[in-house]
Design a protein around this motif. Structure first.
Motif, PDB file in Angstrom:
ATOM      1  N   MET A   1       8.079   5.876   7.185  1.00 37.00           N
ATOM      2  CA  MET A   1       7.917   4.415   7.287  1.00 37.00           C
ATOM      3  C   MET A   1       8.360   3.985   8.692  1.00 37.00           C
TER       4      MET A   1
ATOM      5  N   ILE B   1       5.877  -8.429  12.074  1.00 40.24           N
ATOM      6  CA  ILE B   1       6.565  -9.269  11.097  1.00 40.24           C
ATOM      7  C   ILE B   1       7.598 -10.089  11.873  1.00 40.24           C
TER       8      ILE B   1
ATOM      9  N   VAL C   1      17.189  -4.731   2.928  1.00 38.54           N
ATOM     10  CA  VAL C   1      15.728  -4.696   3.104  1.00 38.54           C
ATOM     11  C   VAL C   1      15.374  -4.947   4.570  1.00 38.54           C
TER      12      VAL C   1
ATOM     13  N   GLY D   1       5.609   5.570  -0.292  1.00 40.96           N
ATOM     14  CA  GLY D   1       6.960   4.993  -0.437  1.00 40.96           C
ATOM     15  C   GLY D   1       7.487   5.205  -1.847  1.00 40.96           C
TER      16      GLY D   1
ATOM     17  N   LEU E   1      18.990  -3.915  -4.241  1.00 38.68           N
ATOM     18  CA  LEU E   1      18.670  -4.151  -2.824  1.00 38.68           C
ATOM     19  C   LEU E   1      19.001  -5.593  -2.428  1.00 38.68           C
TER      20      LEU E   1
ATOM     21  N   VAL F   1      13.372  -2.427   7.199  1.00 40.82           N
ATOM     22  CA  VAL F   1      12.098  -2.860   7.789  1.00 40.82           C
ATOM     23  C   VAL F   1      12.154  -2.769   9.315  1.00 40.82           C
TER      24      VAL F   1
ATOM     25  N   SER G   1       8.111   8.926  -2.493  1.00 40.34           N
ATOM     26  CA  SER G   1       9.304   9.388  -1.783  1.00 40.34           C
ATOM     27  C   SER G   1      10.579   8.897  -2.471  1.00 40.34           C
TER      28      SER G   1
ATOM     29  N   ARG H   1      13.667  -2.812  -8.130  1.00 38.73           N
ATOM     30  CA  ARG H   1      15.077  -2.508  -7.876  1.00 38.73           C
ATOM     31  C   ARG H   1      15.944  -3.752  -8.076  1.00 38.73           C
TER      32      ARG H   1
ATOM     33  N   HIS I   1       4.314   0.983  -1.335  1.00 39.06           N
ATOM     34  CA  HIS I   1       5.393   0.802  -2.311  1.00 39.06           C
ATOM     35  C   HIS I   1       4.919   0.312  -3.683  1.00 39.06           C
TER      36      HIS I   1
ATOM     37  N   HIS J   1       0.829  -1.212   0.000  1.00 40.40           N
ATOM     38  CA  HIS J   1       0.000   0.000   0.000  1.00 40.40           C
ATOM     39  C   HIS J   1       0.865   1.264   0.000  1.00 40.40           C
TER      40      HIS J   1
ATOM     41  N   VAL K   1      11.644  -9.267  -1.741  1.00 40.00           N
ATOM     42  CA  VAL K   1      11.860  -7.894  -2.235  1.00 40.00           C
ATOM     43  C   VAL K   1      13.200  -7.791  -2.966  1.00 40.00           C
TER      44      VAL K   1
ATOM     45  N   VAL L   1      12.269   4.347   8.146  1.00 40.20           N
ATOM     46  CA  VAL L   1      12.926   5.506   7.529  1.00 40.20           C
ATOM     47  C   VAL L   1      11.845   6.538   7.205  1.00 40.20           C
ATOM     48  N   LEU L   2      12.099   7.790   7.520  1.00 41.42           N
ATOM     49  CA  LEU L   2      11.125   8.864   7.321  1.00 41.42           C
ATOM     50  C   LEU L   2       9.752   8.445   7.869  1.00 41.42           C
TER      51      LEU L   2
ATOM     52  N   LYS M   1      13.692  10.844  -4.064  1.00 46.74           N
ATOM     53  CA  LYS M   1      15.043  10.561  -3.560  1.00 46.74           C
ATOM     54  C   LYS M   1      16.010  10.246  -4.697  1.00 46.74           C
TER      55      LYS M   1
HETATM   56  C1  HEC Z   1       3.585   4.075   5.505  1.00 46.01           C
HETATM   57  C2  HEC Z   1       4.128   3.785   4.211  1.00 46.01           C
HETATM   58  C3  HEC Z   1       5.180   2.705   4.108  1.00 46.01           C
HETATM   59  C4  HEC Z   1       5.068   1.374   4.437  1.00 46.01           C
HETATM   60  C5  HEC Z   1       3.867   0.665   5.015  1.00 46.01           C
HETATM   61  C6  HEC Z   1       6.314   0.757   4.054  1.00 46.01           C
HETATM   62  N1  HEC Z   1       7.173   1.679   3.557  1.00 46.01           N
HETATM   63 FE1  HEC Z   1       9.066   1.369   2.976  1.00 46.01          FE
HETATM   64  N2  HEC Z   1       9.325   3.359   2.701  1.00 46.01           N
HETATM   65  C7  HEC Z   1       8.359   4.328   2.857  1.00 46.01           C
HETATM   66  C8  HEC Z   1       8.957   5.645   2.706  1.00 46.01           C
HETATM   67  C9  HEC Z   1       8.247   6.971   2.777  1.00 46.01           C
HETATM   68  C10 HEC Z   1      10.335   5.415   2.466  1.00 46.01           C
HETATM   69  C11 HEC Z   1      11.417   6.471   2.375  1.00 46.01           C
HETATM   70  C12 HEC Z   1      11.859   6.775   1.021  1.00 46.01           C
HETATM   71  C13 HEC Z   1      12.903   7.866   1.071  1.00 46.01           C
HETATM   72  O1  HEC Z   1      13.947   7.707   1.724  1.00 46.01           O
HETATM   73  O2  HEC Z   1      12.638   8.889   0.453  1.00 46.01           O
HETATM   74  C14 HEC Z   1      10.524   3.985   2.457  1.00 46.01           C
HETATM   75  C15 HEC Z   1      11.735   3.365   2.238  1.00 46.01           C
HETATM   76  C16 HEC Z   1      11.935   1.996   2.158  1.00 46.01           C
HETATM   77  C17 HEC Z   1      13.192   1.376   1.810  1.00 46.01           C
HETATM   78  C18 HEC Z   1      14.499   2.095   1.485  1.00 46.01           C
HETATM   79  C19 HEC Z   1      14.689   2.252   0.013  1.00 46.01           C
HETATM   80  C20 HEC Z   1      15.817   3.208  -0.298  1.00 46.01           C
HETATM   81  O3  HEC Z   1      16.460   3.000  -1.344  1.00 46.01           O
HETATM   82  O4  HEC Z   1      16.044   4.176   0.428  1.00 46.01           O
HETATM   83  C21 HEC Z   1      12.990   0.027   1.847  1.00 46.01           C
HETATM   84  C22 HEC Z   1      14.000  -1.068   1.547  1.00 46.01           C
HETATM   85  C23 HEC Z   1      11.597  -0.177   2.205  1.00 46.01           C
HETATM   86  N3  HEC Z   1      10.994   1.048   2.386  1.00 46.01           N
HETATM   87  C24 HEC Z   1      11.000  -1.404   2.333  1.00 46.01           C
HETATM   88  C25 HEC Z   1       9.723  -1.585   2.841  1.00 46.01           C
HETATM   89  C26 HEC Z   1       9.149  -2.875   3.121  1.00 46.01           C
HETATM   90  C27 HEC Z   1       9.821  -4.206   2.817  1.00 46.01           C
HETATM   91  C28 HEC Z   1       7.932  -2.655   3.667  1.00 46.01           C
HETATM   92  C29 HEC Z   1       6.959  -3.659   4.212  1.00 46.01           C
HETATM   93  C30 HEC Z   1       7.394  -4.376   5.397  1.00 46.01           C
HETATM   94  C31 HEC Z   1       7.720  -1.214   3.705  1.00 46.01           C
HETATM   95  N4  HEC Z   1       8.818  -0.611   3.191  1.00 46.01           N
HETATM   96  C32 HEC Z   1       6.573  -0.598   4.182  1.00 46.01           C
HETATM   97  C33 HEC Z   1       7.037   4.098   3.140  1.00 46.01           C
HETATM   98  C34 HEC Z   1       6.517   2.894   3.573  1.00 46.01           C
END
Ligand code: HEC
Length: 115
Positions: A87, A95, A76, A49, A71, A80, A52, A68, A41, A39, A107, A84-85, A56
């Motif tokens: 997330m 999990i 990953v 995601g 990764l 998780v 963002s 990608r 990514h 939801h 992933v 980050v930000l 980035k």
């Molecule tokens: C609430 C929304 C949200 C959810 C839910 C979420 N993410 Fe994210 N994810 C983000 C955002 C926002 C970023 C930051 C991107 C940035 O640095 O600009 C991010 C970054 C990442 C990154 C870093 C990628 C990079 O190159 O910087 C990874 C890996 C990642 N997410 C994996 C996951 C995985 C696997 C899950 C499920 C367990 C998940 N995310 C769930 C919003 C989310």
């Protein structure tokens, strides 16, 4: 001779078991991704995601996580668990470690294929 045939039989059985064991991991990883990650990514607008990561990397890397090729499963997993930000970090009650291992392999699937 008989011994060698027996050993080969066991080896074949072992490989078969390994192949069968791999299948649930892929489907578990995909299920965890769909539940917790897609939801934010998935491709297209309205996914924070993806939006963002579009900002980035400005198109230098795919904004969609599963597209990608850079990764690794370890990267990953770290994101998780640490978040980050906007997330938030995912706890082990959300999990589990087993689910995280499967998710990270899922992933990072393209990283594995590209090498
Ligand atoms: C609430 C929304 C949200 C959810 C839910 C979420 N993410 Fe994210 N994810 C983000 C955002 C926002 C970023 C930051 C991107 C940035 O640095 O600009 C991010 C970054 C990442 C990154 C870093 C990628 C990079 O190159 O910087 C990874 C890996 C990642 N997410 C994996 C996951 C995985 C696997 C899950 C499920 C367990 C998940 N995310 C769930 C919003 C989310």
């Amino acid at each position: 001779m008989k011994g060698a045939i027996l050993v080969m039989g066991f080896l074949a059985l072992g490989l078969d078991a390994a192949a069968q064991a791999a299948a649930p991991t892929v489907s578990l990883g995909a299920a965890v991704y769909t539940h917790w990650c897609s939801h934010c990514h998935a491709p297209g607008p309205g996914h924070p995601g993806t939006e963002s990561l579009q900002l980035k990397y400005a198109g230098k890397l795919p904004a969609v996580l599963v597209e990608r090729t850079d990764l690794t499963p370890a990267v990953v997993s770290t994101f998780v668990r640490q978040g980050v930000l906007l997330m938030a970090p995912f706890r082990k009650t959300e999990i589990t470690d087993t689910e995280l291992a499967a998710l990270s392999i899922y992933v990072a699937g393209n990283y594995q294929k590209a090498r």
